[in-house]
Design a protein around this motif. Sequence first.
Motif, PDB file in Angstrom:
ATOM      1  N   LYS A 137      47.983  42.817  46.313  1.00 18.01           N
ATOM      2  CA  LYS A 137      46.546  43.060  46.523  1.00 18.01           C
ATOM      3  C   LYS A 137      45.948  43.840  45.362  1.00 18.01           C
ATOM      4  O   LYS A 137      44.814  43.607  44.957  1.00 18.01           O
ATOM      5  CB  LYS A 137      46.335  43.809  47.848  1.00 18.01           C
ATOM      6  N   SER A 138      46.726  44.772  44.833  1.00 20.05           N
ATOM      7  CA  SER A 138      46.212  45.588  43.725  1.00 20.05           C
ATOM      8  C   SER A 138      46.018  44.763  42.457  1.00 20.05           C
ATOM      9  O   SER A 138      45.205  45.107  41.599  1.00 20.05           O
ATOM     10  CB  SER A 138      47.161  46.753  43.435  1.00 20.05           C
ATOM     11  N   VAL A 139      46.755  43.649  42.333  1.00 19.38           N
ATOM     12  CA  VAL A 139      46.624  42.793  41.154  1.00 19.38           C
ATOM     13  C   VAL A 139      45.235  42.159  41.107  1.00 19.38           C
ATOM     14  O   VAL A 139      44.651  41.966  40.045  1.00 19.38           O
ATOM     15  CB  VAL A 139      47.710  41.687  41.140  1.00 19.38           C
ATOM     16  N   VAL A 140      44.690  41.860  42.287  1.00 19.16           N
ATOM     17  CA  VAL A 140      43.361  41.249  42.346  1.00 19.16           C
ATOM     18  C   VAL A 140      42.318  42.212  41.779  1.00 19.16           C
ATOM     19  O   VAL A 140      41.529  41.864  40.901  1.00 19.16           O
ATOM     20  CB  VAL A 140      43.001  40.863  43.789  1.00 19.16           C
ATOM     21  N   LEU A 141      42.317  43.453  42.285  1.00 21.51           N
ATOM     22  CA  LEU A 141      41.383  44.457  41.778  1.00 21.51           C
ATOM     23  C   LEU A 141      41.660  44.745  40.307  1.00 21.51           C
ATOM     24  O   LEU A 141      40.738  44.888  39.500  1.00 21.51           O
ATOM     25  CB  LEU A 141      41.500  45.743  42.602  1.00 21.51           C
ATOM     26  N   GLY A 142      42.954  44.793  39.956  1.00 22.86           N
ATOM     27  CA  GLY A 142      43.321  45.033  38.562  1.00 22.86           C
ATOM     28  C   GLY A 142      42.801  43.941  37.642  1.00 22.86           C
ATOM     29  O   GLY A 142      42.381  44.211  36.511  1.00 22.86           O
ATOM     30  N   SER A 143      42.807  42.700  38.117  1.00 28.54           N
ATOM     31  CA  SER A 143      42.301  41.581  37.318  1.00 28.54           C
ATOM     32  C   SER A 143      40.821  41.747  37.020  1.00 28.54           C
ATOM     33  O   SER A 143      40.370  41.534  35.890  1.00 28.54           O
ATOM     34  CB  SER A 143      42.525  40.261  38.061  1.00 28.54           C
TER      35      SER A 143
END
Length: 559
Positions: free
Chosen positions: A35-41
Amino acid sequence: MLYSLHVKNLALIKEQEIEFSKGLNILTGETGAGKSVVLGSVNLALGAKADASLIRTGEESALVELVFGIESDVQRNVLKEMDIPVEDDETIVIQRKIMQGRSISKVCGETVTARQLKEIANAFINIHGQNDNQELLKKKKHLEILDDYCADKTQALFTELKEKYADMKKLEEELENTDIDEASRLREQELLEYEIKEITDAEVVLGEDDELEGSYRKMVNSQKISGAANMALAMTGSGESEDSAADLVSRAVRELSSVSSYDDELEDVVSQISDVENLLTDFNRSLSAYISGLEFDDEKFRTCEDRLNILNHLKDKYGGSLEAVLKYLDEKTEKLDALNDLDAHRAALKKNLEERKEQVTELCKKISDIRKESAKELEKKLIAALIDLNFLDVKFEIQIDYDENMISSRGCDDVRFMISTNPGESLRALDDIASGGELSRIMLALKTVVADKDDISTLIFDEIDAGISGKTAWMVAGKLGELSCDHQIICITHLAQIAAMADSHYMIEKGLSDGRTVTSIYKLDGEQSEREIARLLGGEEITEASLTNARELIEKAKR
């Protein structure tokens, strides 16, 4: 509005595209699913620090692409000021390519700097990460929030304050620099007098160096010029050689003229060659005159060279150009005049400084008055929002202390948020009493209130529900739903109550593809959303009871 997110070769994501909708977009998934990868993207696309280790193993680069819809004049003006072309459908594409050791950011195909990217991002989206709650514990953040709330009333005042405050600091520095002893003053006077005399004696004339350099270049290369000009004259001049161009053209004219009476068409040809003959005659006359004027004057050459040496010495010493040299002369003359009458100069500086301080102080008072007035309004709205978020008996106060000894380009106010969340308790500083769950709700309340004052249409919340459950979770869900009526909300959550409020529900999960771990993201339909909410309620095993509960939550959310 954020229309879509496209990610390729980033961390565990091979290639994914998510199309977001209006309203409340909810993202859920197992812990560790990415999930954090989405925000990180999204953060990466908007200029966050990029690390080559984020590139998917075995790939040369990673790509993140955001497509936004333009919904306000503020957004259009930001793009217009940067000369960024806008698509006919009022969309912009923000793209960032991350490679080993570097990255490239583009907006609508135009390469942009990190500063420009940040400015564009601030106009289109507001991202609230898990660490942002801790920012609420800093007084600096309290001042920032209050100023954001009343920006429409203070913007012009801050622009004026920034300018006058900079003038005040400059005057303070100038006054401090005049505080020197007599010996130092005399030494500085002698140096200034020497520099002023050196420039004045040279009698500098603007543009003189360019003219002299042209003459010098001509004289230095006079032998080459003379040789080339004489050779050209020998090739074209009449009588210079048997086969010169002029003689050959003259012969051609005579030959054609002798037969032109036999064919009328030859008359035009003879006319053309005659024009060439006349042009050559004029050319040779001009070239011959030029050669006659090429006499080398040794004294003139030395005078030109010496003058250039003087001017170039001044340029090297005082600024690189004659304009800079003359500007330096004016500055040093003014400084020498000040030193010659130091007491009067200091008195004038003190007077100007006092006037500027009065102006700055007056602006600070105006800003402080607006802040205090806006703070009362913000307090009422925040208390109402906090009650909606299950703070049953809450008191909230924005404490503003005016101190002229704290003058800066942001004014003279020390701002602190004070709160009491339990009956009978006195107001205390936010950082003294707020728990993690309380900070999450306070931040959401602030976002809700301030969102009505800005033109940002997209808000992203990463686990705004940290530390809450039960009835409070429902109230947070309701507040997110309320906020999504006028804004696009993208929220990562682990709470079933918030997921049930979704207008669009997305699943993030980790799996295997071709023997490698990948993170995938996809939109859930109604039945899939029910099962995911049931999982959030009861763990891995989804029972009919948990499904019934999930449906009840969704119905309650709709109501």
